[in-house]
Design a protein around this motif. Structure first.
Motif, mmCIF file in Angstrom:
data_model
loop_
_atom_site.group_PDB
_atom_site.id
_atom_site.type_symbol
_atom_site.label_atom_id
_atom_site.label_comp_id
_atom_site.label_asym_id
_atom_site.label_seq_id
_atom_site.Cartn_x
_atom_site.Cartn_y
_atom_site.Cartn_z
ATOM 1 N N GLY A 108 0.761 -1.359 0.011
ATOM 2 C CA GLY A 108 0.019 -0.222 0.214
ATOM 3 C C GLY A 108 0.825 1.384 -0.014
ATOM 4 O O GLY A 108 0.511 2.181 -0.682
ATOM 5 N N ALA A 109 1.889 1.213 0.698
ATOM 6 C CA ALA A 109 2.709 2.192 0.708
ATOM 7 C C ALA A 109 3.360 2.597 -0.693
ATOM 8 O O ALA A 109 4.058 3.844 -0.969
ATOM 9 C CB ALA A 109 3.896 2.118 1.980
ATOM 10 N N ILE A 110 3.801 1.377 -1.273
ATOM 11 C CA ILE A 110 4.528 1.466 -2.703
ATOM 12 C C ILE A 110 3.535 2.060 -3.433
ATOM 13 O O ILE A 110 3.718 2.953 -4.470
ATOM 14 C CB ILE A 110 4.858 0.130 -3.041
ATOM 15 C CG1 ILE A 110 6.090 -0.537 -2.169
ATOM 16 C CG2 ILE A 110 5.497 0.168 -4.540
ATOM 17 C CD1 ILE A 110 6.485 -1.667 -2.650
ATOM 18 N N VAL A 111 2.185 1.752 -3.220
ATOM 19 C CA VAL A 111 1.049 2.209 -4.304
ATOM 20 C C VAL A 111 1.128 4.025 -3.895
ATOM 21 O O VAL A 111 0.853 4.987 -5.001
ATOM 22 C CB VAL A 111 -0.188 1.772 -4.008
ATOM 23 C CG1 VAL A 111 -1.325 2.742 -4.503
ATOM 24 C CG2 VAL A 111 -0.101 0.307 -4.396
ATOM 25 N N SER A 112 1.197 4.458 -2.831
ATOM 26 C CA SER A 112 1.140 5.730 -2.404
ATOM 27 C C SER A 112 2.198 6.425 -3.097
ATOM 28 O O SER A 112 2.172 7.632 -3.806
ATOM 29 C CB SER A 112 0.935 5.991 -1.184
ATOM 30 O OG SER A 112 -0.299 5.463 -0.389
ATOM 31 N N LEU A 113 3.593 5.888 -2.757
ATOM 32 C CA LEU A 113 4.694 6.548 -3.401
ATOM 33 C C LEU A 113 4.625 6.594 -4.706
ATOM 34 O O LEU A 113 5.235 7.733 -5.470
ATOM 35 C CB LEU A 113 6.022 5.960 -2.743
ATOM 36 C CG LEU A 113 7.288 6.599 -3.020
ATOM 37 C CD1 LEU A 113 7.371 8.292 -2.829
ATOM 38 C CD2 LEU A 113 8.185 5.862 -2.470
ATOM 39 N N THR A 114 4.320 5.528 -5.276
ATOM 40 C CA THR A 114 4.658 5.332 -6.965
ATOM 41 C C THR A 114 3.406 6.472 -7.515
ATOM 42 O O THR A 114 3.865 6.755 -8.691
ATOM 43 C CB THR A 114 4.393 3.996 -7.273
ATOM 44 O OG1 THR A 114 5.387 3.260 -6.563
ATOM 45 C CG2 THR A 114 4.511 3.683 -8.687
ATOM 46 N N SER A 115 2.183 6.420 -6.984
ATOM 47 C CA SER A 115 1.392 7.255 -7.565
ATOM 48 C C SER A 115 1.855 8.694 -7.614
ATOM 49 O O SER A 115 1.509 9.630 -8.454
ATOM 50 C CB SER A 115 -0.023 7.324 -6.668
ATOM 51 O OG SER A 115 0.067 7.846 -5.298
#
Length: 371
Positions: A108-115
């Motif tokens: 989920g954190a990867i999703v946030s940062l990559t977005s």
């Protein structure tokens, strides 16, 4: 002196072999076979549960017990929330199958940062869409490589490692743009990638989210081919089952496990693109708001039959488990309107997960490792 010889009893006439005895034996064994199939084949169990959920809510809808119709049109619209769940469930499938307590709390954190990275590239730097998507996938893979290096090569526990990177990636996503989302015109127009497309004829065709065709299906097909049609898939199942034995057979255990986390990061990067399209905004909390995306993804993976000990997991199980959760939640929202509905959703998800864990334990004790 003569000896009396008693006549032998006549042999019984042979009974005609009409096959009734074997048939009766098979009929007596049928309940046991069905029970074994439900306990050992997660796909069969999920299909039964999915049918039970849909039939139950269709019946309630027909009797006007729900606040809105629970029909095919409603079910097709709710699939928009299934796109990121299935994709992240597949990411968890890869890392959990790798064994040694494999898990990824940071998706989920990867999703946030990559977005945010995708938002900068496509929304502010003027990159073409395809190159911005490639950047998002590569950046997500880089985040997954950090996890994989620490877990596979340094030897840190997966739970602690991904919890630490969850905090790190979440913080970077917030500070990278001073806690502000990116909502420039290209990002807002990218909302069209999340629209629904009509499928079928008639005056009221089904509306299927475009993300299923552009992101979900390609990801599911690639992961299925990777696990079932490549030597890497066989190596991944082998190290998840017994990495010591796998190493003795010549498998590079560390590289195989490292690659699983990289692949999970790539999938998370693609989910970031999906969430930007759905929100029409690159949000720094896209994957961590509320209960986050990681815990539902892990729940779906386990519910789909992925063994938490590693070595067992199927793409079809993850897809069916997602449909079960999404359509169960959709029915609960109609049965219990308002904020209470979301709380009952969490309750139902917890009950289903506990039931799945109990079934796993029962099946393993009675029939051994199952899949």
């Amino acid at each position: 002196m003569s000896t009396a010889v008693s006549p032998e009893a006549p042999a019984p006439a042979p009974r005609p072999d009409d096959g009734s005895a074997p048939s009766e034996s098979r009929l007596r064994q049928l309940p046991a076979l069905l029970l074994r199939g439900l306990l050992t084949q997660r796909i069969v169990l999920l299909l039964v549960l999915l049918a039970a959920v849909v039939v139950t809510f269709l019946t309630l809808s027909a009797r006007n017990y729900l606040s809105a119709p629970y029909d095919a049109g409603y079910l097709s619209v709710t699939l928009i929330s299934a796109v990121p769940l299935v994709m992240l469930g597949l990411a968890e499938l890869l890392v959990i199958t790798s064994g040694r307590g494999g898990i990824d709390l940071s998706v989920g954190a990867i999703v946030s940062l990559t977005s945010m990275v995708f938002g900068f590239a496509y929304g502010e730097w003027g990159w073409p869409l395809w190159s911005a998507i490639v950047l998002a996938a590569a950046f997500g893979g880089l985040c997954g490589a950090v996890n994989g290096f620490l877990i596979a090569y340094i030897g840190y526990p997966a739970l602690i490692t991904t919890l630490a990177t969850y905090y790190a990636f979440s913080s970077l996503a917030i500070v990278i743009n001073d806690q502000q989302p990116i909502s420039t015109r290209p990002i807002q127009e990218f909302f069209s990638a999340a629209r629904s497309v009509p499928v079928g004829g008639g005056e009221d065709p089904l509306q299927i989210p475009l993300g299923i065709l552009t992101f979900l299906l390609p990801t599911a097909v690639v992961v299925w081919l990777l696990l079932n049609r490549t030597t890497y898939g066989r190596r991944l199942y082998a190290i998840g089952t017994n990495d010591v034995a796998a190493e003795w057979t010549g498998i590079d255990v560390r590289r195989t496990r490292f690659t699983a986390y990289v692949a999970a990061g790539v999938i998370s990067g693609l989910v970031a693109v999906v969430t930007v399209a759905q929100f029409a905004s690159a949000r720094p909390d896209a994957g961590v708001t509320g209960s986050g995306m990681a815990l539902p993804a892990i729940t779906i993976a386990v519910l789909g039959g992925v063994a938490i000990t590693g070595g067992i997991g199927r793409v079809a199980g993850v897809v069916l488990a997602t449909l079960l959760v999404v359509w169960l939640n959709a029915g609960i929202l109609l049965a219990v309107p308002g904020n209470a509905g979301s709380q009952y959703q969490l309750l139902a998800l917890g009950v289903v997960l506990i039931a799945a864990a109990l079934l796993n334990g029962l099946a393993n004790r009675r029939y051994g490792r199952t899949g």
